[in-house]
Design an enzyme around this catalytic site. Structure first.
Site, mmCIF file in Angstrom:
data_model
loop_
_atom_site.group_PDB
_atom_site.id
_atom_site.type_symbol
_atom_site.label_atom_id
_atom_site.label_comp_id
_atom_site.label_asym_id
_atom_site.label_seq_id
_atom_site.Cartn_x
_atom_site.Cartn_y
_atom_site.Cartn_z
ATOM 1 N N GLY A 4 0.854 -1.185 0.000
ATOM 2 C CA GLY A 4 0.000 0.000 0.000
ATOM 3 C C GLY A 4 0.889 1.233 0.000
ATOM 4 N N ALA A 6 2.209 2.929 2.379
ATOM 5 C CA ALA A 6 3.342 2.905 3.312
ATOM 6 C C ALA A 6 4.486 2.082 2.732
ATOM 7 C CB ALA A 6 2.898 2.333 4.661
ATOM 8 N N TYR A 35 -8.447 1.889 -2.183
ATOM 9 C CA TYR A 35 -9.869 2.239 -2.082
ATOM 10 C C TYR A 35 -10.098 3.606 -1.448
ATOM 11 C CZ TYR A 35 -10.421 -2.580 -3.380
ATOM 12 O OH TYR A 35 -10.340 -3.763 -4.064
ATOM 13 N N ALA A 36 -9.021 4.279 -1.030
ATOM 14 C CA ALA A 36 -9.196 5.588 -0.384
ATOM 15 C C ALA A 36 -9.843 6.547 -1.367
ATOM 16 C CB ALA A 36 -7.850 6.124 0.089
ATOM 17 N N GLY A 39 -9.045 11.723 0.214
ATOM 18 C CA GLY A 39 -7.793 12.357 -0.154
ATOM 19 C C GLY A 39 -6.775 12.407 0.969
ATOM 20 N N GLU A 103 -13.547 18.044 4.860
ATOM 21 C CA GLU A 103 -14.103 16.850 5.495
ATOM 22 C C GLU A 103 -14.366 17.135 6.969
ATOM 23 O OE1 GLU A 103 -12.667 13.075 2.898
ATOM 24 O OE2 GLU A 103 -11.282 13.678 4.451
ATOM 25 N N ASP A 208 -2.858 -8.828 9.907
ATOM 26 C CA ASP A 208 -1.721 -9.768 9.978
ATOM 27 C C ASP A 208 -0.495 -9.165 10.654
ATOM 28 O OD1 ASP A 208 -3.495 -11.139 8.421
ATOM 29 O OD2 ASP A 208 -2.143 -11.479 6.738
ATOM 30 N N HIS A 229 -16.674 4.142 9.996
ATOM 31 C CA HIS A 229 -17.066 5.222 9.089
ATOM 32 C C HIS A 229 -18.578 5.328 9.134
ATOM 33 C CE1 HIS A 229 -17.449 7.833 5.696
ATOM 34 N NE2 HIS A 229 -16.125 7.952 5.648
ATOM 35 N N GLU A 365 -1.125 2.023 8.489
ATOM 36 C CA GLU A 365 -2.232 1.699 9.400
ATOM 37 C C GLU A 365 -1.856 0.646 10.446
ATOM 38 O OE1 GLU A 365 -5.959 1.504 7.368
ATOM 39 O OE2 GLU A 365 -6.984 0.661 9.114
HETATM 40 C C1 LIG Z 1 -12.651 2.664 1.524
HETATM 41 C C2 LIG Z 1 -11.557 3.418 2.221
HETATM 42 C C3 LIG Z 1 -11.435 4.781 2.045
HETATM 43 C C4 LIG Z 1 -10.408 5.504 2.682
HETATM 44 N N1 LIG Z 1 -10.264 6.835 2.436
HETATM 45 C C5 LIG Z 1 -9.201 7.498 2.962
HETATM 46 C C6 LIG Z 1 -8.942 8.859 2.622
HETATM 47 O O1 LIG Z 1 -9.647 9.452 1.826
HETATM 48 N N2 LIG Z 1 -7.861 9.461 3.200
HETATM 49 C C7 LIG Z 1 -7.041 8.818 4.078
HETATM 50 O O2 LIG Z 1 -6.077 9.437 4.576
HETATM 51 N N3 LIG Z 1 -7.258 7.530 4.397
HETATM 52 C C8 LIG Z 1 -8.307 6.853 3.854
HETATM 53 N N4 LIG Z 1 -8.499 5.541 4.169
HETATM 54 C C9 LIG Z 1 -7.532 4.872 5.040
HETATM 55 C C10 LIG Z 1 -6.254 4.613 4.245
HETATM 56 O O3 LIG Z 1 -6.608 4.189 2.948
HETATM 57 C C11 LIG Z 1 -5.406 3.538 4.887
HETATM 58 O O4 LIG Z 1 -5.218 3.809 6.242
HETATM 59 C C12 LIG Z 1 -4.044 3.471 4.207
HETATM 60 O O5 LIG Z 1 -4.226 3.296 2.828
HETATM 61 C C13 LIG Z 1 -3.225 2.356 4.785
HETATM 62 O O6 LIG Z 1 -2.073 2.223 4.007
HETATM 63 P P1 LIG Z 1 -1.043 1.069 4.358
HETATM 64 O O7 LIG Z 1 0.015 1.149 3.348
HETATM 65 O O8 LIG Z 1 -0.712 1.150 5.783
HETATM 66 O O9 LIG Z 1 -1.906 -0.285 4.204
HETATM 67 P P2 LIG Z 1 -2.676 -0.878 2.950
HETATM 68 O O10 LIG Z 1 -2.853 0.130 1.895
HETATM 69 O O11 LIG Z 1 -3.893 -1.556 3.448
HETATM 70 O O12 LIG Z 1 -1.679 -1.974 2.405
HETATM 71 C C14 LIG Z 1 -1.442 -3.147 3.145
HETATM 72 C C15 LIG Z 1 -0.650 -4.089 2.277
HETATM 73 O O13 LIG Z 1 -0.173 -5.168 3.077
HETATM 74 C C16 LIG Z 1 -0.434 -6.399 2.420
HETATM 75 N N5 LIG Z 1 -0.498 -7.442 3.445
HETATM 76 C C17 LIG Z 1 -1.389 -7.582 4.446
HETATM 77 N N6 LIG Z 1 -1.082 -8.650 5.192
HETATM 78 C C18 LIG Z 1 0.037 -9.190 4.655
HETATM 79 C C19 LIG Z 1 0.836 -10.306 4.967
HETATM 80 N N7 LIG Z 1 0.566 -11.130 5.993
HETATM 81 N N8 LIG Z 1 1.911 -10.563 4.186
HETATM 82 C C20 LIG Z 1 2.208 -9.782 3.132
HETATM 83 N N9 LIG Z 1 1.478 -8.707 2.787
HETATM 84 C C21 LIG Z 1 0.406 -8.423 3.543
HETATM 85 C C22 LIG Z 1 -1.703 -6.142 1.670
HETATM 86 O O14 LIG Z 1 -1.908 -7.097 0.678
HETATM 87 C C23 LIG Z 1 -1.444 -4.731 1.163
HETATM 88 O O15 LIG Z 1 -0.630 -4.763 0.029
HETATM 89 C C24 LIG Z 1 -9.520 4.814 3.549
HETATM 90 C C25 LIG Z 1 -9.652 3.448 3.729
HETATM 91 C C26 LIG Z 1 -10.652 2.740 3.064
HETATM 92 C C27 LIG Z 1 -10.756 1.264 3.273
#
Ligand SMILES: Cc1cc2nc3c(=O)[nH]c(=O)nc-3n(C[C@H](O)[C@H](O)[C@H](O)COP(=O)(O)OP(=O)(O)OC[C@H]3O[C@@H](n4cnc5c(N)ncnc54)[C@H](O)[C@@H]3O)c2cc1C
Length: 530
Positions: A4, A6, A35-36, A39, A103, A208, A229, A365
């Site tokens: 994602g 991060a 899916y965000a 913004g 927002e 996880d 939400h 997250e």
């Molecule tokens: C519908 C929706 C709308 C949102 N809108 C907003 C917004 O407008 N603004 C905002 O700031 N935030 C928003 N958020 C929150 C934000 O999108 C998330 O907090 C953020 O994208 C998290 O990013 P991340 O990189 O931490 O995790 P993620 O983007 O969830 O990525 C996690 C990754 O880890 C991988 N993974 C998981 N478990 C394992 C494992 N055991 N082994 C290997 N890989 C694994 C997954 O496959 C994925 O690739 C929204 C969230 C959702 C669901």
């Protein structure tokens, strides 16, 4: 671990000085990030200031946000938004200037967005840059099982692990387990929404990384603060086990849409002076209360008074989705329900993304940086992931330059002796469903001691059934996810029981007020929780 915002941001930055391997559970784009909608919050407008963004974030965090962490994300926001633009992210503009959305909880327009598909656009651009980078490799359909710590090296349980040497990873397509040894390891595995029945999170969000970090001995913080939400599209269909509720972005309320009961009453002013623009926790509890009072399964969001061209320009994705369900939001009200959306807690990190274990970082997250406190301000999470990925990449560079050679000769391969393939898929699906039921019914928006204790007993039983099954069964992704879902559910319930007050996202009918005694993070570890 994770592709994602991060994981990808960190990888691009770390690839300037090191080789990076990304392992990701499904296809590379499948993530919460993708899916965000709304913004990324950032101080861009001339009528805005760092001070105001910091104030809004602290106010929403209900006393638990850490000022130093909040300052970091707010002050580093604008230049990292510029970096994204340089990487090719096409944010929405009007007259050449970045368009800034509004927002709930924000006192100024500061949400940088790409129409209502911001996450998809960011993910696209990051993946494109990653694909061109020779120092980064991605393994799709690879699921991290557990970290390698001293526990694996000396093959006996110590009561304190100090370092991470890599991870055991399940290669789903070839059905084998590989040992990945790394100088540094970064957990970027996202949230936990799938432990609830209604969630905006995709199927990958099974907590996880948090479960893995907990088992390895990391400090885990503030797991009781699950953000619901207020507005996901209500669909009158039986839930499939991994289903993801469609989000109706808060930006729509920012643009003027109003929450109403089925009888058409604008009810939000009874709960908060900001009406439909109240922060998410207040809106979600108000909707929950109205639904409980009326017995209705949803309330309405009325966007019909918005201009047609604004809806079609700003919210094309939501407009299209609603139309596909027979709802024309230009004239019909949209049925909405609250859904589990965001985990404010996670693995505790310092201001550089470092965990309590050596050589282990956590971002996005899955982390608890102190930014969100008891509640997340909308659109601060993508920002937090960006900023901390940047800081962690700098810290990792320094750490690699100064680190001594790590002995990795003794690391054993994964031992699957004594395990068999399972025909008992029904056990996995039934347990998964039970977890979702328990969490939704007893550990949702409104909690009580009675409900939480009941949930704790149920989850303990399910968890021990799963552990017994896990020890005898060949690894599958479904089994790994189930084990992690039980673990994080347990952490959420346990943390909720420790907080004997109502603050931010945690609301208990037994302790309906704030209590100064609890003006602190809830921190637990594998060694303190039984
Ligand atoms: C519908 C929706 C709308 C949102 N809108 C907003 C917004 O407008 N603004 C905002 O700031 N935030 C928003 N958020 C929150 C934000 O999108 C998330 O907090 C953020 O994208 C998290 O990013 P991340 O990189 O931490 O995790 P993620 O983007 O969830 O990525 C996690 C990754 O880890 C991988 N993974 C998981 N478990 C394992 C494992 N055991 N082994 C290997 N890989 C694994 C997954 O496959 C994925 O690739 C929204 C969230 C959702 C669901």
């Amino acid at each position: 671990m994770g592709s994602g915002i991060a994981g990808l941001t960190f990888a691009l930055k770390a690839a300037r000085y090191a080789k990076v391997l990304i392992i990701t559970k499904k296809e590379q784009a499948e993530s919460n990030t993708n899916y965000a909608q709304g913004g990324i919050a950032s101080v861009i407008s001339s009528d805005d200031s760092y001070k105001l963004h910091i104030k809004d974030t602290l106010e929403t965090g209900a006393g638990l946000s850490h000022l130093d962490a909040v300052e970091q994300i707010v002050k580093n926001g604008p230049h990292l938004i510029n970096e994204l633009i340089k990487l090719g992210v096409n944010f929405s503009r009007s007259n050449g200037k970045l368009e800034l959305g509004m927002e709930g909880g924000h006192s100024r327009n500061r949400i940088v967005h790409a129409k209502d598909l911001t996450g998809k656009e960011v993910e696209r651009a990051l993946l494109f840059n990653v694909s061109k980078n020779k120092n980064i490799a991605i393994l799709e359909h690879h699921t991290a099982i557990d970290l390698i710590t001293e526990h694996n090296l000396i093959r006996k349980k110590k009561n304190n692990y100090t370092s991470c040497y890599g991870a055991y990873v399940f290669d789903e397509l070839n059905e084998k387990i590989i040992t990945v040894i790394s100088k540094l390891c970064v957990i970027c595995t996202g949230g936990v929404g799938q432990v609830y029945l209604h969630t905006t999170n995709p199927a990958i969000a099974t907590g996880d990384g948090i479960a893995i970090g907990y088992r390895a001995g990391c400090k885990i913080g503030n797991m009781e603060f699950v953000q619901f939400h207020p507005t996901s599209l209500y669909e009158n269909k039986p839930e499939d086990q991994n289903s993801q509720a469609f989000l109706i972005s808060e930006a729509l309320r920012g643009a003027g849409a109003i929450l109403k009961t089925r009888s058409g009453e604008d009810f939000m002013h009874k709960y908060d002076a900001r009406g439909s623009l109240a922060p998410r926790d207040i809106a979600a509890r108000a909707i929950d209360n109205e639904m409980k009072k009326s017995g209705d399964e949803y309330v309405y969001l009325d966007a019909a008074q918005l201009k047609e061209k604004d809806i079609k320009n700003e919210f094309p994705n939501i407009y299209k989705k609603c139309l596909s369900k027979g709802i024309n939001m230009l004239k019909d009200m949209i049925p909405v329900v609250p859904s589990a959306h965001y985990m404010c807690g996670g693995i505790v990190s310092d201001l550089n993304g470092k965990t309590s274990l050596n050589r282990l970082y956590v971002l996005g997250e899955a982390s608890m940086t102190g930014v969100h406190g008891a509640n997340r301000l909308a659109s601060n999470s993508l920002l937090e992931a960006l900023v901390f990925a940047d800081k962690a990449a700098k810290q990792c560079r320094a750490e690699l330059a100064s680190s001594k050679h790590v002995k990795t000769e003794n690391i054993p391969e994964w031992d699957s002796s004594g395990t068999e393939n399972t025909e008992e898929w029904v056990l996995i699906s039934q347990n998964r469903n039970e977890i979702k039921q328990v969490m939704s019914n007893y550990v949702g928006i409104v909690r009580s001691n009675l409900r939480l204790n009941r949930a704790l007993r149920r989850i303990k039983l399910i968890k021990s059934e799963i552990e017994t099954f896990y020890k005898k069964t060949r690894i599958s992704r479904e089994l790994l996810e189930l084990r992690n879902m039980a673990q994080v559910s347990y952490l959420i319930i346990h943390s909720a029981l420790l907080r004997r007050e109502s603050r931010g996202l945690h609301y208990s009918t037994d302790y309906p007020k704030l209590n100064k005694k609890y003006l602190k993070d809830t921190i637990i570890t594998n060694f303190t929780v039984k």
